[in-house]
Design an enzyme around this catalytic site. Structure first.
Site, PDB file in Angstrom:
ATOM      1  N   TYR A  37      50.364  46.315  32.523  1.00 40.54           N
ATOM      2  CA  TYR A  37      51.068  45.834  33.710  1.00 40.54           C
ATOM      3  C   TYR A  37      51.121  44.308  33.803  1.00 40.54           C
ATOM      4  O   TYR A  37      51.977  43.758  34.490  1.00 40.54           O
ATOM      5  CB  TYR A  37      50.414  46.403  34.967  1.00 40.54           C
ATOM      6  CG  TYR A  37      50.704  47.868  35.191  1.00 40.54           C
ATOM      7  CD1 TYR A  37      51.818  48.272  35.913  1.00 40.54           C
ATOM      8  CD2 TYR A  37      49.876  48.852  34.666  1.00 40.54           C
ATOM      9  CE1 TYR A  37      52.100  49.612  36.116  1.00 40.54           C
ATOM     10  CE2 TYR A  37      50.146  50.209  34.869  1.00 40.54           C
ATOM     11  CZ  TYR A  37      51.258  50.571  35.591  1.00 40.54           C
ATOM     12  OH  TYR A  37      51.532  51.907  35.786  1.00 40.54           O
ATOM     13  N   VAL A  68      49.413  38.118  40.547  1.00 39.43           N
ATOM     14  CA  VAL A  68      50.742  38.697  40.771  1.00 39.43           C
ATOM     15  C   VAL A  68      50.649  39.955  41.624  1.00 39.43           C
ATOM     16  O   VAL A  68      49.614  40.605  41.704  1.00 39.43           O
ATOM     17  CB  VAL A  68      51.444  39.036  39.439  1.00 39.43           C
ATOM     18  CG1 VAL A  68      51.720  37.768  38.652  1.00 39.43           C
ATOM     19  CG2 VAL A  68      50.625  40.019  38.619  1.00 39.43           C
ATOM     20  N   LYS A 128      39.002  34.319  40.645  1.00 41.01           N
ATOM     21  CA  LYS A 128      39.736  35.588  40.614  1.00 41.01           C
ATOM     22  C   LYS A 128      39.019  36.657  41.430  1.00 41.01           C
ATOM     23  O   LYS A 128      39.635  37.388  42.223  1.00 41.01           O
ATOM     24  CB  LYS A 128      39.884  36.046  39.162  1.00 41.01           C
ATOM     25  CG  LYS A 128      40.387  37.465  38.985  1.00 41.01           C
ATOM     26  CD  LYS A 128      41.818  37.626  39.432  1.00 41.01           C
ATOM     27  CE  LYS A 128      42.332  39.014  39.072  1.00 41.01           C
ATOM     28  NZ  LYS A 128      43.707  39.225  39.543  1.00 41.01           N
ATOM     29  N   ARG A 133      40.370  39.584  50.270  1.00 38.32           N
ATOM     30  CA  ARG A 133      41.380  40.511  50.782  1.00 38.32           C
ATOM     31  C   ARG A 133      40.759  41.871  51.091  1.00 38.32           C
ATOM     32  O   ARG A 133      41.116  42.531  52.072  1.00 38.32           O
ATOM     33  CB  ARG A 133      42.508  40.654  49.757  1.00 38.32           C
ATOM     34  CG  ARG A 133      43.263  39.354  49.517  1.00 38.32           C
ATOM     35  CD  ARG A 133      44.278  39.492  48.404  1.00 38.32           C
ATOM     36  NE  ARG A 133      45.360  40.388  48.786  1.00 38.32           N
ATOM     37  CZ  ARG A 133      46.183  40.964  47.925  1.00 38.32           C
ATOM     38  NH1 ARG A 133      46.034  40.747  46.633  1.00 38.32           N
ATOM     39  NH2 ARG A 133      47.146  41.760  48.345  1.00 38.32           N
ATOM     40  N   CYS A 169      42.986  45.479  41.090  1.00 33.39           N
ATOM     41  CA  CYS A 169      42.356  44.212  41.498  1.00 33.39           C
ATOM     42  C   CYS A 169      41.456  44.373  42.711  1.00 33.39           C
ATOM     43  O   CYS A 169      40.235  44.280  42.605  1.00 33.39           O
ATOM     44  CB  CYS A 169      43.426  43.164  41.782  1.00 33.39           C
ATOM     45  SG  CYS A 169      44.267  42.536  40.314  1.00 33.39           S
TER      46      CYS A 169
END
Length: 405
Positions: free
Chosen positions: A14, A154, A205, A212, A259
């Site tokens: 991906y 992304v 990262k 979030r 993620c």
């Protein structure tokens, strides 16, 4: 295609495939590597094996023009990008064996002045570990390679745009490596390139997605409280967000994807005592999926008691977020599995408009499921669901604020 590509991209998933296509669009020769022969064959035919807007055209053109070729083995180049998965082992412990295997595969090919970059999400210190691995097998290269870490940023469904326009954090094992990697990415990226060291880039990262996850956990916890308090959580959040300094996210059926649902564990595994909020957020978001499955079970039992028969249940969505085909770590998929485990001769219709078939679940068309079901469970806010007209006699369980989209 020439005999010696400029870039070797290891991992054509991906992130790897869109990145390879982007680099190839800039008239740079890319040799993509994937362990799956079917993926390699598909790409070399100018086609793609994942759903991502604009990617099909980018790959088709890159292959047709000779700037992109795929293989199961790496070849010699000047720049090597490692974009492979970092799954879990044991109890949510990061597994860097894929990164290690990809690195070992290119060690014989490395030469003085080459640039080696890891993009795979990795525990802190992984870049340094891979450098030690390279030097242990090729000691003559010590101090003669450029080594850096640069994570992607992304959003699935908008990858081709965001790869170009999003800022990137680039951390080398020394200043020269950072500068070399920045020069490389500057050829393809319009966003700002922020320099740091490898360990900080690795942590950046993890922190971005952990942040979030914590914010989503707050929204999901609110939804649990509001359900008990008989308050509409969607209305509550909308009103609370009228405050100029409040911005609560929307709750869902959990958190998924490669993620947000994964990266916090990379911190928790190495720093369990220090990461109390991060670890608790993971627990809350995982529990929300279990809670949703229990709500479906309760609705099913209530229907049976009231109507004296088994309900027909439509489970709407399998992907981890709206309008994509990606099922990795999907809470919706977990809920469907959990509901089916408790099945007792009910009839189920599983709907996922972004995939044609699934090797476990039998998929049903959207209209058929909505027409036949007694209970409709909205798990993912796919755009196709907007077209539905649901009769008032249906029981609707809304875990994604279906009424608003």
């Amino acid at each position: 295609m020439n005999n010696k590509p400029d870039v070797v991209m290891i991992g054509l998933g991906y992130i790897g495939l869109p990145t390879a296509a982007l680099i190839a669009q800039n008239k740079t020769y890319v040799h993509g590597v994937d362990i799956n022969p079917k993926v390699v064959e598909t790409i070399n035919e100018g086609k793609i094996h994942i759903v991502e807007p604009e990617l099909d055209e980018a790959v088709e053109n890159a292959v047709k023009e000779g700037y992109l070729k795929a293989s199961v083995k790496p070849v010699e180049a000047n720049t090597y990008l490692i974009v492979v998965p970092t799954p879990f082992k044991g109890k949510n412990e990061p597994d860097i064996s894929f990164v290690e295997s990809a690195t070992k595969g290119i060690i014989p090919l490395l030469k003085e002045g080459d640039l080696y970059i890891i993009e795979s999400t990795s525990p802190i210190g992984t870049t340094e570990k891979m450098l030690d691995l390279i030097y242990s097998e090729r000691p003559e290269l010590e101090g003669k390679l450029y080594v850096a870490y640069c994570p992607e940023r992304v959003l699935p469904g908008n990858v081709m745009y965001e790869l170009v326009h999003n800022d990137r954090v680039i951390g080398g094992i020394n200043e020269a490596s950072t500068d070399k990697a920045v020069d490389f990415y500057r050829q393809f990226i319009k966003g700002d390139l922020h320099k740091t060291n490898a360990r900080t880039a690795e942590m950046c990262k993890l922190v971005e997605n952990s942040s979030r996850d914590v914010q989503i956990a707050f929204a999901n916890e609110l939804s649990l409280i509001c359900d008990k308090a008989d308050i509409n959580v969607w209305e509550l959040i909308n009103l609370a967000n009228k405050h100029p300094r409040v911005n609560i996210l929307q709750p869902g059926c959990g958190v998924g994807g490669h993620c947000i649902a994964v990266d916090p564990y990379f911190i928790v595994a190495d720093y369990p005592m220090e990461s109390q909020i991060i670890g608790k957020a993971r627990e809350i978001n995982n529990y929300k999926s279990f809670w949703c499955a229990e709500k479906v079970k309760t609705a099913k039992l209530e229907f049976e008691l009231k109507n004296g028969k088994k309900p027909r249940i439509a489970l709407m969505g399998l992907a981890f977020k709206p309008n994509i085909d990606d099922l990795r770590e999907s809470p919706a998929k977990y809920i469907v599995q959990k509901v089916l485990q408790n099945a007792n001769n009910e009839e189920y219709y599983i709907v996922e408009p972004n995939i044609n078939s699934h090797n476990i679940f039998k998929l049903t068309g959207l209209k058929e499921a909505a027409d036949k079901a007694d209970i409709i469970v909205f798990l993912v806010g796919h755009k196709e669901f907007k077209k539905l007209k649901i009769s008032k006699d249906k029981i609707v369980l809304d875990f994604c604020n279906y009424s608003s989209f």
